[in-house]
Every structure is written in structure tokens, then in C-alpha cells.
Design an enzyme around this catalytic site. Structure first.
Site, PDB file in Angstrom:
ATOM      1  N   CYS A   1      37.442 104.930 -64.519  1.00 25.83           N
ATOM      2  CA  CYS A   1      37.583 104.736 -63.090  1.00 25.83           C
ATOM      3  C   CYS A   1      38.968 104.701 -62.746  1.00 25.83           C
ATOM      4  O   CYS A   1      39.793 104.823 -63.758  1.00 25.83           O
ATOM      5  CB  CYS A   1      37.018 103.568 -62.699  1.00 25.83           C
ATOM      6  SG  CYS A   1      37.768 102.078 -63.200  1.00 25.83           S
TER       7      CYS A   1
ATOM      8  N   HIS B   1      38.959  96.822 -71.172  1.00 26.95           N
ATOM      9  CA  HIS B   1      38.069  96.468 -72.300  1.00 26.95           C
ATOM     10  C   HIS B   1      37.645  97.932 -72.997  1.00 26.95           C
ATOM     11  O   HIS B   1      36.408  98.017 -73.034  1.00 26.95           O
ATOM     12  CB  HIS B   1      36.774  95.710 -71.753  1.00 26.95           C
ATOM     13  CG  HIS B   1      36.916  94.284 -71.315  1.00 26.95           C
ATOM     14  ND1 HIS B   1      36.343  93.775 -70.419  1.00 26.95           N
ATOM     15  CD2 HIS B   1      37.943  93.254 -72.108  1.00 26.95           C
ATOM     16  CE1 HIS B   1      36.570  92.310 -70.593  1.00 26.95           C
ATOM     17  NE2 HIS B   1      37.746  92.283 -71.309  1.00 26.95           N
TER      18      HIS B   1
ATOM     19  N   CYS C   1      43.519  95.806 -61.037  1.00 30.50           N
ATOM     20  CA  CYS C   1      43.045  97.084 -59.946  1.00 30.50           C
ATOM     21  C   CYS C   1      43.203  96.459 -58.638  1.00 30.50           C
ATOM     22  O   CYS C   1      43.015  95.460 -58.271  1.00 30.50           O
ATOM     23  CB  CYS C   1      41.602  97.341 -60.433  1.00 30.50           C
ATOM     24  SG  CYS C   1      40.855  98.416 -59.375  1.00 30.50           S
TER      25      CYS C   1
ATOM     26  N   HIS D   1      34.233  85.962 -68.015  1.00 28.55           N
ATOM     27  CA  HIS D   1      35.013  87.305 -68.032  1.00 28.55           C
ATOM     28  C   HIS D   1      36.413  87.014 -67.433  1.00 28.55           C
ATOM     29  O   HIS D   1      36.716  86.137 -66.429  1.00 28.55           O
ATOM     30  CB  HIS D   1      34.335  88.098 -67.036  1.00 28.55           C
ATOM     31  CG  HIS D   1      34.640  89.719 -67.228  1.00 28.55           C
ATOM     32  ND1 HIS D   1      35.583  90.142 -66.281  1.00 28.55           N
ATOM     33  CD2 HIS D   1      34.107  90.424 -67.997  1.00 28.55           C
ATOM     34  CE1 HIS D   1      35.675  91.198 -66.444  1.00 28.55           C
ATOM     35  NE2 HIS D   1      34.896  91.612 -67.463  1.00 28.55           N
TER      36      HIS D   1
ATOM     37  N   GLU E   1      38.173  88.711 -65.359  1.00 31.51           N
ATOM     38  CA  GLU E   1      38.222  88.814 -63.851  1.00 31.51           C
ATOM     39  C   GLU E   1      37.926  87.662 -63.037  1.00 31.51           C
ATOM     40  O   GLU E   1      38.448  87.331 -61.951  1.00 31.51           O
ATOM     41  CB  GLU E   1      37.495  90.132 -63.296  1.00 31.51           C
ATOM     42  CG  GLU E   1      37.411  90.437 -61.983  1.00 31.51           C
ATOM     43  CD  GLU E   1      36.773  91.481 -61.510  1.00 31.51           C
ATOM     44  OE1 GLU E   1      36.496  92.359 -62.126  1.00 31.51           O
ATOM     45  OE2 GLU E   1      36.185  91.406 -60.131  1.00 31.51           O
TER      46      GLU E   1
ATOM     47  N   ASN F   1      30.920  96.210 -66.780  1.00 33.21           N
ATOM     48  CA  ASN F   1      30.176  97.270 -66.378  1.00 33.21           C
ATOM     49  C   ASN F   1      29.275  98.110 -67.153  1.00 33.21           C
ATOM     50  O   ASN F   1      28.201  98.626 -66.971  1.00 33.21           O
ATOM     51  CB  ASN F   1      31.071  98.247 -65.301  1.00 33.21           C
ATOM     52  CG  ASN F   1      32.042  99.144 -66.141  1.00 33.21           C
ATOM     53  OD1 ASN F   1      31.407 100.216 -66.399  1.00 33.21           O
ATOM     54  ND2 ASN F   1      33.266  98.667 -66.765  1.00 33.21           N
TER      55      ASN F   1
HETATM   56  S1  SF4 Z   1      37.300  97.181 -60.088  1.00 34.06           S
HETATM   57 FE1  SF4 Z   1      37.271  97.734 -62.118  1.00 34.06          FE
HETATM   58  S2  SF4 Z   1      35.766  99.152 -62.660  1.00 34.06           S
HETATM   59 FE2  SF4 Z   1      36.202  99.151 -60.264  1.00 34.06          FE
HETATM   60  S3  SF4 Z   1      37.709 100.679 -60.293  1.00 34.06           S
HETATM   61 FE3  SF4 Z   1      38.865  98.981 -60.435  1.00 34.06          FE
HETATM   62  S4  SF4 Z   1      39.272  98.630 -62.654  1.00 34.06           S
HETATM   63 FE4  SF4 Z   1      37.444 100.070 -62.123  1.00 34.06          FE
END
Ligand code: SF4
Length: 320
Positions: free
Chosen positions: A17, A46, A101, A129, A131, A229
Site C-alpha cells: 500500500c 511487518h 502512515c 499490535h 499500531e 491486514n
Molecule cells: S494504514 Fe497501514 S495498511 Fe493502510 S495505507 Fe497506511 S500503512 Fe498501509
């Protein structure tokens, strides 16, 4: 003896992504600009293949900032970090480049806004996790972590009229809808973004694996065992009734998974490089006469800007 035929169908979209591409590019550009070593807290994304490739280029992965020499160039991973981690880095005078991100940072801001308005925040996500740890550590005040509808009964907020929720970006859209439904049923005044915190890449890959399931007998998901994911993709595949397996690379393939299958579907989590998908197809080609096709799917055209200090370097490198 001729090899048996096998239809191999690739999901679209699959794999990297925009957030993962950006995080990897940040480490590569930092190495170019500042030279090795560049320290990276936690796996940048990951995937052990990505991590190994960056290690070969001079990245040095650590668990905590106190393992990093004072003043060193340090990248924080795509999953985002808690405010205390950032403060610890500042105390060590690290030159921090945050590869969180932008869609994770957006959830941080959303949670902070709710907390600033006096809401108690519920985070829907999976304990442990990175995040989730980062998001909980960015929101002031008490944050309740829940992951399934059954967890809602155990919540004891100070004021049920002043409740908000946010979610992890890589959850299953359907499961999250169920959790939100349970929240709304018990706390009708709750506010939140519905499933919109689940990022575009996660949603698109989930839509694509459902389409894949209609075409094939078995689904293979290329992704790391700790990739949220990727695990959701396997679960969604299995929920359609198609046997679905998560494998880190072609080496993880088990022949028995394909017994009796005429068509196998392949997808990949957002942190899995396309080369791993190609390796898997090559591996299948050793035993089968494979015919590869790619499903039509959602076209993605998302690109996130690099941090300014590296964006500048990227354009200079491009002009050279
Ligand atoms: S939130 Fe995570 S899976 Fe979604 S675009 Fe950002 S890095 Fe990629």
C-alpha cells in the site's frame, strides 16, 4: 508425465500500500542522505523480507530507543509510536524521521480531538499490535481497548453520554461494523467515524479477496504471521467457505493445501512485496502447469509525500 493444470488467479489490488511504500522509501532515502547506520525502531513494516533487505543496505533495527546511540538518525515505523516513545527519542537527541502512515496519524489526531473535547475514547483494535500501542499512547486520558462485540458489556465509562470511538486501520470491515453496532446499542450517544478509519488499502484488499473467493477453490495469502491486514484477508477468505492459508513465502507452501484444487487464488497483505507473490507462482510451476490471470479490481492511485527533509533529497537525486 505431464504436470496437472492449475489456474492461478491473482487478486487486484494486492500487496504494498502507499503507507508501506512510503515507509520503505523513507529508510532508503535516509540511508542515501545520512549514510549507514540508520536506526529503525521495530520492524519498519511487518515483513521479514523487507527488513532483511533494508538491513543489508545498512539499517539497524532495535526494539527501543534506549538501544540507539545519542544523536543518531532514527526512523519510527509505519505503525506509529506513542508520545512517550517520541519524548524518549528527543531526550536522546535522536534525529527522528517519523514513517508513521498518514492514515494512522489521522486516527491519532481524531482520538486527540475527541479527548480534548472531554470524550472518553474507545479504541477498537487488537491488543499488542504496535499500531494499537501507538494510538493508545497518543490520546490523553483513559482509552478503552476492545476487539469484539462481547467486550462492550464490560465497559464502564464515567459518562455514557460523552463517549467516542476510533479504530485500528487494518481491521475487518464486517467485524468492525458488528463491534460498532454493539457499541451503539449500549451507548446510543456514542460518536465515531463508523468504519472509515479502516484504511483504503485494507478495504480494497478485503473487497478483492471476496471477489477472488468466487473464482477459486483455495486461497493463499502471502503475508507475515504478525501482519494484521494479512490475517484479516485469510479470515475473510475462510469465511467465504474457501480453505485459506497465510504463508510468509513460497517456502511455507504445503502440497496438501492444493489437493483436488483446479483454481488457486493468491493475494498479499499490504506489507508483502510482489516478488514473494512471483516466487510463489514459480514454486507452483514446479508441480503444475500453471495458467496465471489477474482479476479486474479497484485501481489504486494513492501516494503519500515523504517528510520534507527527504522529499528535497529525493528530487535532488532525481535531478542528478
Ligand atoms: S494504514 Fe497501514 S495498511 Fe493502510 S495505507 Fe497506511 S500503512 Fe498501509
Amino acid at each position: 508425465m505431464p504436470k496437472p493444470g492449475l489456474r492461478v488467479v491473482l487478486a487486484q489490488p494486492r500487496g504494498f500500500c502507499a503507507g508501506v511504500e512510503r515507509a520503505i522509501e523513507i529508510v532508503e532515502r535516509a540511508l542515501e542522505r545520512y549514510g549507514a547506520p540508520v536506526y529503525v525502531r521495530h520492524e519498519i513494516v511487518h515483513n521479514r523480507h523487507v527488513v532483511a533487505a533494508l538491513k543489508r543496505k545498512g539499517a539497524c533495527f532495535v526494539d527501543e530507543v534506549d538501544e540507539i546511540p545519542e544523536g543518531a538518525v532514527t526512523v519510527f515505523s509505519a505503525h506509529g509510536v506513542a508520545a512517550r516513545v517520541e519524548r524518549a527519542g528527543q531526550r536522546r537527541k535522536l534525529q527522528i524521521i517519523d514513517a508513521a502512515c498518514p492514515l494512522v496519524s489521522k486516527v491519532h489526531k481524531e482520538g486527540q480531538r475527541y479527548a480534548a473535547k472531554g470524550y472518553e475514547v474507545i479504541l477498537i483494535g487488537h491488543a499488542g499490535h504496535p499500531e494499537v500501542e501507538g494510538t493508545m499512547g497518543r490520546i490523553d486520558g483513559r482509552v478503552h481497548l476492545i476487539s469484539e462485540p462481547g467486550d462492550v458489556a464490560g465497559l464502564a465509562p464515567a459518562d455514557p453520554e460523552k463517549l467516542a470511538f476510533v479504530t485500528q486501520t487494518t481491521l475487518s470491515v464486517d467485524d468492525t461494523r458488528d463491534v460498532i453496532g454493539a457499541l451503539r446499542a449500549r451507548f446510543p450517544a456514542i460518536v465515531g467515524p463508523d468504519t472509515r478509519d479502516i484504511c483504503y488499502a485494507t478495504q480494497n484488499r478485503q473487497t478483492a479477496v471476496r471477489a477472488l473467493a468466487r473464482e477459486v477453490d483455495v486461497i493463499l495469502v502471502v503475508g507475515a504471521p504478525n501482519s494484521s491486514n494479512s490475517n484479516r484477508l485469510r479470515e475473510i477468505g475462510a469465511a467465504t467457505g474457501r480453505p485459506s492459508y497465510l504463508l510468509d513465502s513460497a517456502d511455507g507452501l504445503e502440497a496438501r493445501w492444493l489437493e483436488g484444487a483446479r483454481a488457486v487464488g493468491i493475494t498479499a497483505g499490504a506489507s508483502a512485496p510482489e516478488a514473494l507473490v512471483q516466487n510463489l507462482i514459480d514454486r507452483l510451476g514446479l508441480d503444475y502447469d500453471v495458467r496465471v490471470e489477474t482479476l479486474a479490481g479497484i485501481a489504486e492511485n494513492v501516494h503519500f509525500r515523504l517528510p520534507p527533509e527527504l522529499e528535497e533529497h529525493a528530487s535532488q537525486a532525481g535531478a542528478a
